[in-house]
Scaffold this motif. Structure first.
Motif, PDB file in Angstrom:
ATOM      1  N   ASP A 240       0.851  -1.209   0.000  1.00  0.00           N
ATOM      2  CA  ASP A 240       0.000   0.000   0.000  1.00  0.00           C
ATOM      3  C   ASP A 240       0.876   1.244   0.000  1.00  0.00           C
ATOM      4  OD1 ASP A 240      -2.245  -1.560  -0.017  1.00  0.00           O
ATOM      5  OD2 ASP A 240      -2.853  -1.115   2.054  1.00  0.00           O
ATOM      6  N   ALA A 241       1.953   1.212   0.778  1.00  0.00           N
ATOM      7  CA  ALA A 241       2.850   2.381   0.831  1.00  0.00           C
ATOM      8  C   ALA A 241       3.585   2.532  -0.497  1.00  0.00           C
ATOM      9  CB  ALA A 241       3.841   2.222   1.983  1.00  0.00           C
ATOM     10  N   LEU A 242       4.026   1.404  -1.055  1.00  0.00           N
ATOM     11  CA  LEU A 242       4.753   1.439  -2.336  1.00  0.00           C
ATOM     12  C   LEU A 242       3.870   1.999  -3.459  1.00  0.00           C
ATOM     13  CD1 LEU A 242       7.138  -1.211  -3.758  1.00  0.00           C
ATOM     14  CD2 LEU A 242       5.132  -0.632  -5.128  1.00  0.00           C
ATOM     15  N   ALA A 243       2.579   1.665  -3.417  1.00  0.00           N
ATOM     16  CA  ALA A 243       1.660   2.095  -4.483  1.00  0.00           C
ATOM     17  C   ALA A 243       1.562   3.614  -4.569  1.00  0.00           C
ATOM     18  CB  ALA A 243       0.284   1.488  -4.240  1.00  0.00           C
ATOM     19  N   GLU A 244       1.957   4.282  -3.499  1.00  0.00           N
ATOM     20  CA  GLU A 244       1.861   5.747  -3.511  1.00  0.00           C
ATOM     21  C   GLU A 244       3.087   6.410  -4.115  1.00  0.00           C
ATOM     22  OE1 GLU A 244       0.495   7.254   0.208  1.00  0.00           O
ATOM     23  OE2 GLU A 244      -1.262   5.926   0.095  1.00  0.00           O
ATOM     24  N   ASP A 245       4.093   5.619  -4.448  1.00  0.00           N
ATOM     25  CA  ASP A 245       5.298   6.204  -5.052  1.00  0.00           C
ATOM     26  C   ASP A 245       5.563   5.516  -6.391  1.00  0.00           C
ATOM     27  OD1 ASP A 245       7.745   7.088  -5.860  1.00  0.00           O
ATOM     28  OD2 ASP A 245       8.622   7.072  -3.846  1.00  0.00           O
TER      29      ASP A 245
ATOM     30  N   THR B 159       8.672  -0.229  -8.228  1.00  0.00           N
ATOM     31  CA  THR B 159       7.847  -1.364  -8.654  1.00  0.00           C
ATOM     32  C   THR B 159       8.219  -2.568  -7.794  1.00  0.00           C
ATOM     33  OG1 THR B 159       9.496  -1.927 -10.314  1.00  0.00           O
ATOM     34  CG2 THR B 159       7.568  -0.729 -11.098  1.00  0.00           C
ATOM     35  N   ALA B 160       7.227  -3.432  -7.573  1.00  0.00           N
ATOM     36  CA  ALA B 160       7.477  -4.645  -6.772  1.00  0.00           C
ATOM     37  C   ALA B 160       7.461  -5.858  -7.682  1.00  0.00           C
ATOM     38  CB  ALA B 160       6.408  -4.778  -5.696  1.00  0.00           C
ATOM     39  N   LEU B 161       8.482  -6.686  -7.570  1.00  0.00           N
ATOM     40  CA  LEU B 161       8.487  -7.977  -8.270  1.00  0.00           C
ATOM     41  C   LEU B 161       7.466  -8.884  -7.582  1.00  0.00           C
ATOM     42  CD1 LEU B 161      12.361  -8.473  -8.526  1.00  0.00           C
ATOM     43  CD2 LEU B 161      10.786  -7.996 -10.414  1.00  0.00           C
ATOM     44  N   PRO B 162       7.029  -9.951  -8.251  1.00  0.00           N
ATOM     45  CA  PRO B 162       6.103 -10.873  -7.575  1.00  0.00           C
ATOM     46  C   PRO B 162       6.709 -11.394  -6.258  1.00  0.00           C
ATOM     47  CG  PRO B 162       6.343 -11.435  -9.907  1.00  0.00           C
ATOM     48  CD  PRO B 162       7.359 -10.374  -9.621  1.00  0.00           C
ATOM     49  N   THR B 163       5.900 -11.397  -5.215  1.00  0.00           N
ATOM     50  CA  THR B 163       6.368 -11.842  -3.893  1.00  0.00           C
ATOM     51  C   THR B 163       6.751 -13.321  -3.931  1.00  0.00           C
ATOM     52  OG1 THR B 163       4.962 -10.231  -2.796  1.00  0.00           O
ATOM     53  CG2 THR B 163       5.648 -12.125  -1.477  1.00  0.00           C
ATOM     54  N   GLN B 164       7.854 -13.641  -3.265  1.00  0.00           N
ATOM     55  CA  GLN B 164       8.230 -15.058  -3.125  1.00  0.00           C
ATOM     56  C   GLN B 164       8.295 -15.387  -1.626  1.00  0.00           C
ATOM     57  OE1 GLN B 164      11.225 -16.592  -5.920  1.00  0.00           O
ATOM     58  NE2 GLN B 164      11.444 -14.497  -6.646  1.00  0.00           N
ATOM     59  N   TYR B 165       8.184 -16.679  -1.316  1.00  0.00           N
ATOM     60  CA  TYR B 165       8.068 -17.074   0.091  1.00  0.00           C
ATOM     61  C   TYR B 165       9.221 -17.963   0.537  1.00  0.00           C
ATOM     62  CZ  TYR B 165       3.542 -15.057  -0.463  1.00  0.00           C
ATOM     63  OH  TYR B 165       2.536 -14.157  -0.716  1.00  0.00           O
ATOM     64  N   ALA B 166       9.846 -17.582   1.634  1.00  0.00           N
ATOM     65  CA  ALA B 166      10.974 -18.360   2.159  1.00  0.00           C
ATOM     66  C   ALA B 166      10.511 -19.601   2.907  1.00  0.00           C
ATOM     67  CB  ALA B 166      11.824 -17.492   3.078  1.00  0.00           C
TER      68      ALA B 166
ATOM     69  N   PRO C 299      19.091  -7.993 -12.143  1.00  0.00           N
ATOM     70  CA  PRO C 299      20.314  -7.450 -11.546  1.00  0.00           C
ATOM     71  C   PRO C 299      20.181  -5.980 -11.122  1.00  0.00           C
ATOM     72  CG  PRO C 299      20.615  -7.913 -13.905  1.00  0.00           C
ATOM     73  CD  PRO C 299      19.260  -8.402 -13.544  1.00  0.00           C
ATOM     74  N   ASP C 300      19.090  -5.330 -11.571  1.00  0.00           N
ATOM     75  CA  ASP C 300      18.887  -3.929 -11.169  1.00  0.00           C
ATOM     76  C   ASP C 300      18.045  -3.802  -9.893  1.00  0.00           C
ATOM     77  OD1 ASP C 300      16.728  -5.036 -12.493  1.00  0.00           O
ATOM     78  OD2 ASP C 300      16.182  -3.184 -13.552  1.00  0.00           O
ATOM     79  N   LEU C 301      17.883  -4.891  -9.153  1.00  0.00           N
ATOM     80  CA  LEU C 301      17.139  -4.859  -7.879  1.00  0.00           C
ATOM     81  C   LEU C 301      17.782  -3.847  -6.924  1.00  0.00           C
ATOM     82  CD1 LEU C 301      14.878  -6.624  -6.430  1.00  0.00           C
ATOM     83  CD2 LEU C 301      16.782  -7.834  -5.342  1.00  0.00           C
ATOM     84  N   ILE C 302      16.937  -3.023  -6.266  1.00  0.00           N
ATOM     85  CA  ILE C 302      17.528  -2.052  -5.321  1.00  0.00           C
ATOM     86  C   ILE C 302      17.091  -2.284  -3.860  1.00  0.00           C
ATOM     87  CG2 ILE C 302      17.860  -0.222  -7.052  1.00  0.00           C
ATOM     88  CD1 ILE C 302      15.146   0.340  -4.615  1.00  0.00           C
ATOM     89  N   GLY C 303      16.047  -3.085  -3.667  1.00  0.00           N
ATOM     90  CA  GLY C 303      15.593  -3.248  -2.277  1.00  0.00           C
ATOM     91  C   GLY C 303      14.939  -4.589  -2.032  1.00  0.00           C
ATOM     92  N   ILE C 304      15.090  -5.081  -0.797  1.00  0.00           N
ATOM     93  CA  ILE C 304      14.424  -6.328  -0.393  1.00  0.00           C
ATOM     94  C   ILE C 304      13.769  -6.109   0.966  1.00  0.00           C
ATOM     95  CG2 ILE C 304      14.699  -8.783   0.164  1.00  0.00           C
ATOM     96  CD1 ILE C 304      17.240  -8.832  -1.468  1.00  0.00           C
ATOM     97  N   PHE C 305      12.528  -6.582   1.085  1.00  0.00           N
ATOM     98  CA  PHE C 305      11.838  -6.597   2.381  1.00  0.00           C
ATOM     99  C   PHE C 305      11.659  -8.056   2.794  1.00  0.00           C
ATOM    100  CE2 PHE C 305       7.386  -6.216   4.468  1.00  0.00           C
ATOM    101  CZ  PHE C 305       7.945  -6.180   5.739  1.00  0.00           C
TER     102      PHE C 305
END
Ligand code: T6T
Length: 315
Positions: free
Chosen positions: A175-180, A184-191, A210-216
């Motif tokens: 929701d927070a990402l959608a405001e900026d 963009t978010a890649l499809p969520t994956q599960y550990a 390879p251009d990934l800049i962030g991980i949550f």
């Protein structure tokens, strides 16, 4: 259960030998069922519960499944219910899969409190105590945003679908990402609560993107996995990692600079408040139906001042 005497008001335990003469409660017997055994989040929660139990003069026993799995947590709840404790504090491992056994325990007369996670229908519980999980997810996005004002591609490594905290944290983040629009978010994956799986997800994503800049990383295992994967790929300088939780290994990754921020929950406080509300209900008082606890965003800069936010490996 050994709440034998029904002293209506304050005063010490009526002397059945069970409790420790605490703050006026009966020597109630409470079972705490963790989401998973050995997780520093639930260990720290247990420490908070045990401290509160001593003050209240109640007895708490703790058990947890070896994995976050309703098939493993169900028999524990069934056997706890068969032993007829006064109360049950539980972190359900699935929003629907854990309904039946917990409802059965409540129907058998056990006073139920939900701690950390919840159910789709939590109406059998007298209280629910949890972090502001959506708020924590939003704060995790803000930490990535602050470190990357130009935006970019981010990846969510979730813990496991079906666990309420997984869904809430991802929702808050997205929701927070959608405001900026710069992000963009890649499809969520599960550990799947496996550090090795979290690491694998990150190393393979770095190859495809390879251009990934962030991980949550949405919980301790997902976040530890993300940090491990980044180290393996030697990509620490390129990607901002924000993880939920603050286990000792996560804090080491923060100190060494692999991870930039941690959303530290207050597990001891969640446990304490859950126990207090269940005991209040057993004493015939009105419990608080829902309690939300806060979180602290740990960074290298503020870590020294927030050492008490670090989770414990034992009490
Ligand atoms: O993040 C915590 C907890 O809040 C979540 O529900 C499951 O994972 C943890 O226990 C961390 O491993």
């Amino acid at each position: 259960a050994f709440a034998l005497a029904l002293a209506a008001c304050g005063g010490d335990d009526a002397g059945d030998g069970g409790g420790g003469g605490g703050g006026g409660s009966e020597a109630y017997e409470i079972a705490f069922v963790q989401g998973v055994a050995g997780d520093e989040f639930y260990i720290t929660m247990e420490c908070g519960i045990q401290e509160a139990a001593e003050e209240l003069g109640v007895e708490v026993t703790t058990q947890g499944p070896q994995q976050f799995d309703p098939a493993l947590q169900t028999p524990i709840v069934d056997s706890v219910a068969a032993s007829a404790p006064d109360g049950l504090l539980i972190a359900p491992t699935d929003v629907t899969g854990m309904y039946r056994p917990i409802k059965a325990a409540a129907d058998a007369g056990v006073t139920v409190g939900l701690v950390d996670t919840t159910l789709e229908d939590p109406s059998m519980a007298v209280t629910q105590v949890a972090s502001d999980n959506e708020g924590g997810g939003a704060a995790a996005f803000e930490a990535i945003q602050e470190a990357n004002p130009d935006g970019g591609k981010v990846l969510i490594v979730g813990h496991e679908p079906g666990i309420s905290t997984n869904e809430a944290r991802i929702k808050g983040f997205l929701d927070a990402l959608a405001e900026d629009p710069k992000f963009t978010a890649l499809p969520t994956q599960y550990a799947q609560n496996e550090v090795a799986e979290g690491a694998r997800i990150v190393t393979s994503t770095l190859q495809s993107d390879p251009d990934l800049i962030g991980i949550f990383g949405t919980n301790l295992f997902a976040a530890e996995g993300a940090a491990t994967g980044l180290r393996q790929a030697n990509a620490q300088d390129q990607v901002t990692v924000v993880g939920f939780d603050a286990g000792p290994a996560q804090v080491e990754a923060l100190e060494s600079g692999t991870v930039q921020a941690l959303v530290a929950q207050q597990p001891a406080e969640i446990g304490r408040q859950g126990l207090e509300q269940v005991v209040a209900s057993l004493n015939g008082e009105e419990p608080e139906a829902e309690i939300q606890t806060g979180f602290t965003i740990l960074t290298q800069e503020n870590l020294a001042d927030n050492q008490d936010s670090v989770y414990r490996s034992s009490c």
